[in-house]
Write an enzyme that holds these catalytic residues in place. Sequence first.
Site, mmCIF file in Angstrom:
data_model
loop_
_atom_site.group_PDB
_atom_site.id
_atom_site.type_symbol
_atom_site.label_atom_id
_atom_site.label_comp_id
_atom_site.label_asym_id
_atom_site.label_seq_id
_atom_site.Cartn_x
_atom_site.Cartn_y
_atom_site.Cartn_z
ATOM 1 N N GLU A 2 0.812 -1.201 0.000
ATOM 2 C CA GLU A 2 0.000 0.000 0.000
ATOM 3 C C GLU A 2 0.852 1.261 0.000
ATOM 4 O OE1 GLU A 2 -3.989 1.204 2.370
ATOM 5 O OE2 GLU A 2 -2.112 1.228 3.457
ATOM 6 N N ASP A 3 1.917 1.234 0.772
ATOM 7 C CA ASP A 3 2.636 2.482 1.031
ATOM 8 C C ASP A 3 3.851 2.716 0.137
ATOM 9 O OD1 ASP A 3 0.802 2.582 3.012
ATOM 10 O OD2 ASP A 3 2.189 2.155 4.654
#
Length: 498
Positions: A80-81
Site C-alpha cells: 500500500e505504502d
Amino acid sequence: MPEIVHTFDELAEVVRRNYRNPDLDLLRRAHDLAASAHEGEKRLTGHAFITHPLAVAYKLAEMGLSLNVVAAGLLHDVIEDTGIELDDLRAQFGDDVASLVDSVTKLKKVQYQGVERYVENMRKMFLAMASDVRVVFIKFADRLHNLQTLYAQPEHKQQRIAREVMDIYAPIAGRLGMGEMKGELEDLSFAYLQPKEYERVRRIMETRVREKGAYVSRMIERTEKLLAEAGAVEAQVHGRVKRLFSLYRKLTKYGNDLSKVYDVIAVRIIVGDVEQCYGMLGILHQAWKPLPGRIKDYIAQPKPNGYQSLHTTVFGDDGEIVEFQIRTREMHELAEYGLAAHWRYKEAGMKPTENLLWMEELAAIQKELAGKEGFLEQLESLKIDVFKDRIFVFTPKGDVIDLPDGATPVDFAFAIHSEIGNKMSQVKINERLANMDTVLHSGDIIEVVTDRNRKGPNPDWLKFARTRHAREKIKDATKHTVKGWLSDMLRGKGAEAR
Ligand code: MN
C-alpha cells in the site's frame, strides 16, 4: 504508555526462543525489503516507519505463529505504502507470504465509518478470516501496535480507531478465544474512549494491589508448599491481576461494589494434566474452606469460546477471600492465545476444546495430521480453512451467527432465540423477502419478521432445518402445540378456536 521499539535482532531472538530451526534468512530478507521500501518514512511518534512492521512481526513471533506469518507481518504495509508490487513479493517470498500480504492489504481498505458501516466491517473481517484465519492474526498485531502508538495521532483519529477496536476487533479476538489479545486491545482502547472511567478503575486496582499484594504473595507461598508436599513439582503458581476493562465491566455489573468482585487479584496454578487439576482443587479445599456456589468447573463445561479451567474462591488465612484458577499448560495457552495456540502444538495428543463448533473443524484436521510426518509443514501447506463447512451470517445489527453449511433461515431464527424461531412468520435475506428453505451464504444479513400471534413453528420446517438445535426446538414446540390443542379440546374450545 511508553512504546517499546524492537530491533531486528530482538525479533530474531524471540524467534530462536520460540521455534525449532527457524529460517532466519527469510525474516532477514523480509525485514531488509521492508526497511528499504519504507526508507525515509516516519511515523507520527517520530520513529522510523520500520519500527511498526517490526513490532507487528515481534508480536506474531511471540504468539508462535509460523514464520511465513511473521514474514508477512514485516511486509504487511509495503504494497500500500511503497512501490513494491505483489508479483515482487511472490517472486522473492513465495505464494503463501504474498497472498497473506495481499489479504491484509485488502482488509485495510475496510475503514470504520460509524455504526452504519459496522455490519459491513464485521462482514469483511469474518470473510477474510473464513478464507485464511492467519490474516486476522496479522491484522490484530497491526491494530495492537497502532493502539500502543495512538497517543501521537490527532484526537478524532484516536477516537475512531479506539472505537473500532472496541466494537470489532476485541469481540472477534474473544470469539477466537484469544484472551490476551482481547484484554490488551480492550484496555488500550478503554483509555481513549472513557479516560475518566479508565483512571478511576486504574486507581481502584492500584489501591487493591497495594492492600492485598503482600497477602496474596503469602498465599502463593503457602500454595507452593502444599504443592511440594503433594509432590506436584512441575506445577507453577502465579498471581494474576484482572484487566482494567474487565474489572470495569464487572464493577458496572455489580453496581460498583468492589467487595463483590473476588478475582481482582487471583492465584493461578498451572499443572501437568487434567487429573492434577482436580487433585489440586481437593488440596486447596482441604487447606481452606471454599465459598459456597463459587466452584466452577469449566473443564467439564468449557465456556462457549473454549475457555477451560477450574475456579474456586476460598476463605484464605485470616478469612480473606481469594480466588484460585487451576488449569493445565495447554488450557493456559489456549486461554491466552486461543486459536493461535493451535499452531503452537507440535505434538499429537492434545485434547481439542469441546463445545466450540467452529474449532472442532480445526481439531479434526489436527487429529488427522497429528500422527503424520512433518505435521507442522502439512498444517501450513494446507492453508487451513478453520471455517470450512461453517458460514457466518449477520443480524441487521451486525451480530455474527455461525451456522453449518446449508443452514436456512429457520436455523438462524432458532440460533438467536427459540421465541424468534417460534414466532417467525417471514424472513428477509439482504433486505429481500425469501423462502424459509433458502440456503444461506456467508455474509448474508438476515432479518426475521415475527408475528406474536403465531402459535408455534411449522412442523414442515423439519424438512430443511439443518441444525440439531432448531430441529429439537421445532419438535418440542410442535409437541406443545398438539398438547395445547388437546387440552383446548378437552376444555371444550374445539379445534377451530385455534
Ligand atoms: Mn500496519
